[in-house]
Design a protein around this motif. Structure first.
Motif, short mmCIF file in Angstrom:
data_model
loop_
_atom_site.label_atom_id
_atom_site.label_comp_id
_atom_site.label_asym_id
_atom_site.label_seq_id
_atom_site.Cartn_x
_atom_site.Cartn_y
_atom_site.Cartn_z
N GLU A 120 22.97 40.42 40.13
CA GLU A 120 22.34 41.33 40.87
C GLU A 120 23.03 41.98 42.08
OE1 GLU A 120 18.11 40.47 41.64
OE2 GLU A 120 17.61 40.54 39.53
N LYS A 121 23.67 40.94 42.79
CA LYS A 121 24.47 41.42 44.00
C LYS A 121 25.94 41.18 43.68
CE LYS A 121 20.92 40.04 47.26
NZ LYS A 121 20.64 41.16 48.07
N ARG A 122 26.40 41.06 42.56
CA ARG A 122 27.68 41.00 42.06
C ARG A 122 28.67 39.89 43.03
NH1 ARG A 122 28.42 47.39 40.25
NH2 ARG A 122 26.64 47.25 39.00
N LEU A 123 27.87 38.77 43.19
CA LEU A 123 28.61 37.87 43.78
C LEU A 123 29.58 37.13 42.78
CD1 LEU A 123 25.85 36.76 46.18
CD2 LEU A 123 27.69 38.18 46.69
N GLU A 124 30.29 36.44 43.37
CA GLU A 124 31.30 35.32 42.72
C GLU A 124 30.57 34.29 42.34
OE1 GLU A 124 35.06 34.71 44.57
OE2 GLU A 124 34.88 36.62 45.68
N THR A 125 30.85 33.63 41.12
CA THR A 125 30.33 32.31 40.67
C THR A 125 30.39 31.05 41.64
OG1 THR A 125 32.08 31.99 39.15
CG2 THR A 125 30.24 33.34 38.22
N HIS A 126 31.33 31.20 42.29
CA HIS A 126 31.59 29.98 43.04
C HIS A 126 30.50 29.69 44.13
CE1 HIS A 126 33.79 32.64 45.99
NE2 HIS A 126 33.46 31.67 46.77
N LEU A 127 29.90 30.79 44.50
CA LEU A 127 28.78 30.93 45.55
C LEU A 127 27.59 30.39 44.89
CD1 LEU A 127 29.05 34.26 47.22
CD2 LEU A 127 29.85 32.07 48.29
N VAL A 128 27.48 30.53 43.67
CA VAL A 128 26.28 29.65 42.69
C VAL A 128 26.47 28.24 42.93
CG1 VAL A 128 25.04 29.53 40.55
CG2 VAL A 128 25.79 31.72 41.48
N ALA A 129 27.80 27.66 42.69
CA ALA A 129 28.12 26.41 42.57
C ALA A 129 27.62 25.73 44.02
CB ALA A 129 29.66 25.99 42.39
N VAL A 130 28.23 26.44 45.17
CA VAL A 130 27.72 26.02 46.42
C VAL A 130 26.40 25.96 46.60
CG1 VAL A 130 28.05 26.40 48.98
CG2 VAL A 130 30.04 26.97 47.50
N ALA A 131 25.56 27.06 46.27
CA ALA A 131 24.20 26.91 46.66
C ALA A 131 23.69 26.07 45.90
CB ALA A 131 23.65 28.37 46.46
N ARG A 132 23.97 25.51 44.66
CA ARG A 132 23.24 24.40 44.10
C ARG A 132 23.52 23.11 44.50
NH1 ARG A 132 24.40 26.19 37.68
NH2 ARG A 132 22.77 27.75 37.46
N LYS A 133 24.46 22.96 45.25
CA LYS A 133 24.37 21.49 46.09
C LYS A 133 23.33 21.48 47.34
CE LYS A 133 29.39 21.28 44.99
NZ LYS A 133 30.63 21.45 45.43
N PHE A 134 22.59 22.79 47.68
CA PHE A 134 21.83 22.46 48.75
C PHE A 134 20.52 21.41 48.24
CE2 PHE A 134 22.61 26.98 49.78
CZ PHE A 134 23.96 26.81 50.59
N LEU B 125 22.35 32.47 48.28
CA LEU B 125 23.63 32.75 48.17
C LEU B 125 24.00 33.19 49.20
CD1 LEU B 125 22.67 34.26 44.65
CD2 LEU B 125 24.25 32.47 44.95
N ARG B 126 23.53 33.86 50.16
CA ARG B 126 23.92 34.48 51.40
C ARG B 126 24.29 33.25 52.28
NH1 ARG B 126 19.59 37.90 51.05
NH2 ARG B 126 18.28 36.65 52.50
N ASP B 127 23.55 32.20 52.33
CA ASP B 127 23.89 31.01 53.01
C ASP B 127 25.18 30.44 52.44
OD1 ASP B 127 21.78 31.30 54.94
OD2 ASP B 127 20.49 29.67 53.84
N ALA B 128 25.56 30.27 51.22
CA ALA B 128 26.60 29.97 50.50
C ALA B 128 27.80 30.79 51.13
CB ALA B 128 26.46 29.87 49.17
N ALA B 129 27.55 32.01 51.08
CA ALA B 129 28.73 32.79 51.51
C ALA B 129 28.96 32.60 53.08
CB ALA B 129 28.31 34.27 51.29
N LYS B 130 27.98 32.33 53.83
CA LYS B 130 28.56 32.17 55.26
C LYS B 130 29.05 30.64 55.41
CE LYS B 130 26.80 35.10 58.04
NZ LYS B 130 27.81 35.71 58.94
N ILE B 131 28.70 29.87 54.48
CA ILE B 131 29.35 28.38 54.27
C ILE B 131 31.04 28.31 53.93
CG2 ILE B 131 29.38 26.15 53.24
CD1 ILE B 131 26.18 26.27 53.12
N GLU B 132 31.16 29.47 53.06
CA GLU B 132 32.48 29.85 52.70
C GLU B 132 33.24 30.11 53.71
OE1 GLU B 132 34.04 29.26 49.01
OE2 GLU B 132 32.67 27.77 49.38
#
Length: 87
Positions: free
Chosen positions: A7-21, A35-42
């Protein structure tokens, strides 16, 4: 999580980061916020070790805000956090 990313057209690697939470995080925050937090972490690295997010949540009174501090490496001591917030 994938739906929120699509829905936000985000990259799939952010999903991988968020799944590690951890489960405790995932039980407290919605997928879009994860996903916003994953983007900040990146954004953080050894060269750019701290990022700050100051925002409000949907439905939250206008006089309230959420503060998140993201950091690279070891925990940031309170004695370091306070001066960061003062600036």
């Amino acid at each position: 999580m994938r739906q929120a990313a699509a829905e936000k057209r985000l990259e799939t690697h952010l999903v991988a980061v968020a799944r590690k939470f951890p489960d405790s995080y995932r039980g407290s925050f919605k997928a879009a916020e994860a996903l916003r937090d994953a983007a900040k972490i990146e954004e953080i690295s050894a060269d750019n070790p701290i990022a700050i997010d100051f925002s409000s949540r949907e439905g939250q009174p206008s006089h309230m805000a959420v503060l998140k501090i993201y950091h690279f490496g070891d925990a940031v001591a309170l004695s370091r956090r306070v001066p960061i917030l003062e600036h």
